[in-house]
Motif scaffolding. Structure first.
Motif, PDB file in Angstrom:
ATOM      1  N   VAL A 218       0.828  -1.206   0.000  1.00 36.61           N
ATOM      2  CA  VAL A 218       0.000   0.000   0.000  1.00 36.61           C
ATOM      3  C   VAL A 218       0.869   1.264   0.000  1.00 36.61           C
ATOM      4  CG1 VAL A 218      -0.246   0.127   2.529  1.00 36.61           C
ATOM      5  CG2 VAL A 218      -2.001   1.119   1.048  1.00 36.61           C
ATOM      6  N   ILE A 219       2.025   1.190   0.652  1.00 36.76           N
ATOM      7  CA  ILE A 219       2.953   2.330   0.653  1.00 36.76           C
ATOM      8  C   ILE A 219       3.623   2.462  -0.710  1.00 36.76           C
ATOM      9  CG2 ILE A 219       5.050   3.289   1.667  1.00 36.76           C
ATOM     10  CD1 ILE A 219       2.781   3.504   3.554  1.00 36.76           C
ATOM     11  N   ASN A 220       4.018   1.337  -1.285  1.00 27.94           N
ATOM     12  CA  ASN A 220       4.635   1.378  -2.618  1.00 27.94           C
ATOM     13  C   ASN A 220       3.692   1.993  -3.648  1.00 27.94           C
ATOM     14  OD1 ASN A 220       6.864   0.153  -1.571  1.00 27.94           O
ATOM     15  ND2 ASN A 220       6.428  -1.878  -2.414  1.00 27.94           N
ATOM     16  N   GLU A 221       2.417   1.614  -3.586  1.00 25.36           N
ATOM     17  CA  GLU A 221       1.422   2.169  -4.516  1.00 25.36           C
ATOM     18  C   GLU A 221       1.253   3.678  -4.290  1.00 25.36           C
ATOM     19  OE1 GLU A 221      -2.070  -0.130  -3.892  1.00 25.36           O
ATOM     20  OE2 GLU A 221      -1.155  -2.004  -4.594  1.00 25.36           O
ATOM     21  N   PHE A 222       1.264   4.071  -3.028  1.00 25.00           N
ATOM     22  CA  PHE A 222       1.159   5.493  -2.703  1.00 25.00           C
ATOM     23  C   PHE A 222       2.337   6.269  -3.284  1.00 25.00           C
ATOM     24  CE2 PHE A 222       2.491   8.898   0.249  1.00 25.00           C
ATOM     25  CZ  PHE A 222       1.396   9.738   0.147  1.00 25.00           C
ATOM     26  N   PHE A 223       3.534   5.716  -3.165  1.00 18.95           N
ATOM     27  CA  PHE A 223       4.721   6.364  -3.728  1.00 18.95           C
ATOM     28  C   PHE A 223       4.572   6.570  -5.235  1.00 18.95           C
ATOM     29  CE2 PHE A 223       7.735   4.506  -0.240  1.00 18.95           C
ATOM     30  CZ  PHE A 223       7.304   5.479   0.633  1.00 18.95           C
ATOM     31  N   ILE A 224       4.189   5.520  -5.938  1.00 19.82           N
ATOM     32  CA  ILE A 224       4.063   5.580  -7.400  1.00 19.82           C
ATOM     33  C   ILE A 224       3.052   6.653  -7.805  1.00 19.82           C
ATOM     34  CG2 ILE A 224       3.292   4.311  -9.442  1.00 19.82           C
ATOM     35  CD1 ILE A 224       4.374   1.754  -8.041  1.00 19.82           C
ATOM     36  N   GLU A 225       1.889   6.638  -7.148  1.00 19.26           N
ATOM     37  CA  GLU A 225       0.825   7.585  -7.499  1.00 19.26           C
ATOM     38  C   GLU A 225       1.229   9.033  -7.211  1.00 19.26           C
ATOM     39  OE1 GLU A 225      -2.547   6.260  -5.311  1.00 19.26           O
ATOM     40  OE2 GLU A 225      -2.786   4.406  -6.496  1.00 19.26           O
ATOM     41  N   GLU A 226       1.829   9.265  -6.040  1.00 24.67           N
ATOM     42  CA  GLU A 226       2.162  10.629  -5.651  1.00 24.67           C
ATOM     43  C   GLU A 226       3.311  11.215  -6.478  1.00 24.67           C
ATOM     44  OE1 GLU A 226       0.799  13.042  -3.035  1.00 24.67           O
ATOM     45  OE2 GLU A 226      -0.587  11.803  -4.188  1.00 24.67           O
ATOM     46  N   ILE A 227       4.344  10.419  -6.732  1.00 24.94           N
ATOM     47  CA  ILE A 227       5.457  10.915  -7.545  1.00 24.94           C
ATOM     48  C   ILE A 227       4.962  11.284  -8.934  1.00 24.94           C
ATOM     49  CG2 ILE A 227       7.618  10.268  -8.671  1.00 24.94           C
ATOM     50  CD1 ILE A 227       8.258   8.585  -6.162  1.00 24.94           C
ATOM     51  N   SER A 228       4.121  10.444  -9.531  1.00 27.79           N
ATOM     52  CA  SER A 228       3.578  10.711 -10.860  1.00 27.79           C
ATOM     53  C   SER A 228       2.667  11.939 -10.833  1.00 27.79           C
ATOM     54  CB  SER A 228       2.799   9.489 -11.351  1.00 27.79           C
ATOM     55  OG  SER A 228       2.174   9.767 -12.586  1.00 27.79           O
ATOM     56  N   ARG A 229       1.783  12.032  -9.849  1.00 27.68           N
ATOM     57  CA  ARG A 229       0.842  13.153  -9.772  1.00 27.68           C
ATOM     58  C   ARG A 229       1.565  14.481  -9.581  1.00 27.68           C
ATOM     59  NH1 ARG A 229      -1.476  16.363  -6.238  1.00 27.68           N
ATOM     60  NH2 ARG A 229      -0.351  15.456  -4.476  1.00 27.68           N
ATOM     61  N   LEU A 230       2.533  14.499  -8.675  1.00 25.02           N
ATOM     62  CA  LEU A 230       3.248  15.736  -8.389  1.00 25.02           C
ATOM     63  C   LEU A 230       4.102  16.173  -9.573  1.00 25.02           C
ATOM     64  CD1 LEU A 230       4.152  14.961  -4.683  1.00 25.02           C
ATOM     65  CD2 LEU A 230       2.791  16.913  -5.452  1.00 25.02           C
ATOM     66  N   ARG A 231       4.671  15.235 -10.295  1.00 23.23           N
ATOM     67  CA  ARG A 231       5.456  15.591 -11.487  1.00 23.23           C
ATOM     68  C   ARG A 231       4.582  16.258 -12.539  1.00 23.23           C
ATOM     69  NH1 ARG A 231       9.788  10.647 -12.401  1.00 23.23           N
ATOM     70  NH2 ARG A 231      11.526  11.664 -11.320  1.00 23.23           N
ATOM     71  N   GLU A 232       3.351  15.779 -12.689  1.00 24.84           N
ATOM     72  CA  GLU A 232       2.435  16.405 -13.632  1.00 24.84           C
ATOM     73  C   GLU A 232       2.018  17.788 -13.156  1.00 24.84           C
ATOM     74  OE1 GLU A 232       1.498  15.385 -16.714  1.00 24.84           O
ATOM     75  OE2 GLU A 232       3.093  13.923 -16.342  1.00 24.84           O
ATOM     76  N   TRP A 233       1.834  17.924 -11.851  1.00 21.70           N
ATOM     77  CA  TRP A 233       1.424  19.214 -11.307  1.00 21.70           C
ATOM     78  C   TRP A 233       2.512  20.266 -11.488  1.00 21.70           C
ATOM     79  CZ3 TRP A 233       3.284  21.672  -6.649  1.00 21.70           C
ATOM     80  CH2 TRP A 233       2.608  22.852  -6.347  1.00 21.70           C
ATOM     81  N   ILE A 234       3.777  19.881 -11.334  1.00 20.28           N
ATOM     82  CA  ILE A 234       4.890  20.831 -11.496  1.00 20.28           C
ATOM     83  C   ILE A 234       4.864  21.454 -12.884  1.00 20.28           C
ATOM     84  CG2 ILE A 234       7.403  21.026 -11.677  1.00 20.28           C
ATOM     85  CD1 ILE A 234       7.650  18.921  -9.521  1.00 20.28           C
ATOM     86  N   LYS A 235       4.468  20.692 -13.883  1.00 24.39           N
ATOM     87  CA  LYS A 235       4.450  21.185 -15.263  1.00 24.39           C
ATOM     88  C   LYS A 235       3.480  22.357 -15.435  1.00 24.39           C
ATOM     89  CE  LYS A 235       5.542  16.636 -17.221  1.00 24.39           C
ATOM     90  NZ  LYS A 235       5.028  15.530 -18.074  1.00 24.39           N
ATOM     91  N   THR A 236       2.517  22.474 -14.542  1.00 26.49           N
ATOM     92  CA  THR A 236       1.522  23.542 -14.652  1.00 26.49           C
ATOM     93  C   THR A 236       1.987  24.840 -14.006  1.00 26.49           C
ATOM     94  OG1 THR A 236       0.352  23.045 -12.567  1.00 26.49           O
ATOM     95  CG2 THR A 236      -0.265  21.773 -14.533  1.00 26.49           C
ATOM     96  N   LEU A 237       3.098  24.798 -13.269  1.00 25.04           N
ATOM     97  CA  LEU A 237       3.553  25.984 -12.553  1.00 25.04           C
ATOM     98  C   LEU A 237       4.249  26.961 -13.487  1.00 25.04           C
ATOM     99  CD1 LEU A 237       5.036  24.421  -9.278  1.00 25.04           C
ATOM    100  CD2 LEU A 237       2.766  25.390  -9.630  1.00 25.04           C
ATOM    101  N   ASN A 238       3.990  28.219 -13.271  1.00 21.53           N
ATOM    102  CA  ASN A 238       4.642  29.281 -14.028  1.00 21.53           C
ATOM    103  C   ASN A 238       4.986  30.387 -13.048  1.00 21.53           C
ATOM    104  OD1 ASN A 238       5.661  30.928 -16.005  1.00 21.53           O
ATOM    105  ND2 ASN A 238       3.659  31.556 -16.797  1.00 21.53           N
ATOM    106  N   VAL A 239       6.199  30.325 -12.501  1.00 24.57           N
ATOM    107  CA  VAL A 239       6.577  31.220 -11.409  1.00 24.57           C
ATOM    108  C   VAL A 239       7.635  32.214 -11.881  1.00 24.57           C
ATOM    109  CG1 VAL A 239       7.494  31.358  -9.068  1.00 24.57           C
ATOM    110  CG2 VAL A 239       6.075  29.400  -9.735  1.00 24.57           C
ATOM    111  N   TYR A 240       7.370  33.492 -11.644  1.00 22.33           N
ATOM    112  CA  TYR A 240       8.362  34.526 -11.955  1.00 22.33           C
ATOM    113  C   TYR A 240       9.358  34.625 -10.808  1.00 22.33           C
ATOM    114  CZ  TYR A 240      10.450  39.164 -12.191  1.00 22.33           C
ATOM    115  OH  TYR A 240      11.345  40.194 -12.196  1.00 22.33           O
ATOM    116  N   LEU A 241      10.642  34.574 -11.123  1.00 22.11           N
ATOM    117  CA  LEU A 241      11.682  34.633 -10.106  1.00 22.11           C
ATOM    118  C   LEU A 241      12.417  35.969 -10.176  1.00 22.11           C
ATOM    119  CD1 LEU A 241      13.179  31.022 -10.407  1.00 22.11           C
ATOM    120  CD2 LEU A 241      11.426  31.853  -8.832  1.00 22.11           C
ATOM    121  N   GLN A 242      12.291  36.740  -9.125  1.00 22.60           N
ATOM    122  CA  GLN A 242      12.986  38.019  -9.024  1.00 22.60           C
ATOM    123  C   GLN A 242      14.445  37.787  -8.655  1.00 22.60           C
ATOM    124  OE1 GLN A 242      11.086  40.696  -6.267  1.00 22.60           O
ATOM    125  NE2 GLN A 242      12.904  42.006  -6.080  1.00 22.60           N
TER     126      GLN A 242
END
Length: 261
Positions: A218-242
């Protein structure tokens, strides 16, 4: 133990002719998951004298190292970064440095520099840099678990912690505290996964054999799902860096004046 650590830091100041501004705990003790066998991971930030910076070779070039590392023994692991190195890393939202600054176990702090650095972290914070760092760490550690048949709770928690940090950043857009329990309560809903994680934390704190055949599906499955989900979410970020270089330059110069007045 704090007295032993402070004595070691004073010796560093004398041996290297520097001034230590800050020293903290940065390992399992800072995360709240240490066992009786855990060592002390002491990290510090230091500054040289003014004349050491007024040369044609900057600190960090050639023999002028920007790191001080003491030989590791069974109890103490002590490493320090020179101030300009630390400020350049702060400019990039370097996760290990941010962890030092967010440590709940501070052994030593003098002069306003660190307080000002901590204040600047809230403005400088670059979520993408931190998220890539922690997700790469989680994935690398998880691949090690999948390839190795003998795994203990420490290795599981070394995958879980960066995932929890990424979750915290996703939810609150800030760098999180180091305490494992706080991360767990904020980022994981009640259920089977959280129950298994709590059991892992208990095993780690009680101490265990370095190698065990521990595989939790159950932990292994959680790892797989979260790493994949968060990687997709990062692609949506558009942050201006001063560029905060002017503020960091000023902080460095003010520190030299205050420390060596």
């Amino acid at each position: 133990m704090k007295e032993t650590i402070l004595k070691a830091l004073k010796k560093i100041e004398s041996d290297y002719n520097v001034k230590i501004l800050y020293a903290c705990e940065a390992g399992s003790r800072a995360w709240g998951v240490s066992s009786k066998d855990s060592d002390y991971d002491v990290r510090f930030i230091y500054v040289h004298k003014k004349d050491d910076y007024l040369t044609i070779d900057p600190i960090g070039i050639g023999k002028k190292r920007d790191v001080i590392e003491l030989p590791i023994d069974d109890l103490l692991d002590i490493t320090g970064w020179e101030l300009t190195k630390a400020l350049r890393l702060l400019r990039k939202s370097n996760p290990p440095l941010l962890e030092w600054l967010h440590s709940g176990i501070v052994y030593y702090q003098e002069f306003p520099t660190i307080a000002q650095m901590k204040k600047l972290t809230r403005e400088i914070f670059a979520p993408q840099a931190c998220l890539h760092h922690y997700l790469n760490m989680a994935n690398k550690n998880f691949q090690g678990i999948l390839q190795d048949g003998e795994v203990n709770s420490k290795r599981y928690l070394n995958v879980l912690r960066p995932i929890l940090v990424a979750n915290w950043i996703e939810k609150l857009n800030e760098f999180p505290p180091l305490d494992y329990q706080l991360l767990l309560e904020k980022c994981i809903a009640e259920g089977e996964v959280k129950g298994e994680i709590k059991a892992l934390l208990k095993r780690k704190r009680l101490g265990e054999k370095q190698a065990e055949k521990l595989q939790i599906d159950v932990i292994n499955e959680f790892f797989i799902e979260e790493i994949s989900r968060l990687r997709e979410w990062i692609k949506t970020l558009n942050v201006y860096l001063q560029d905060f270089s002017p503020q960091l330059d000023l902080l460095f110069r003010n520190t030299l004046d205050e420390v060596w007045a």
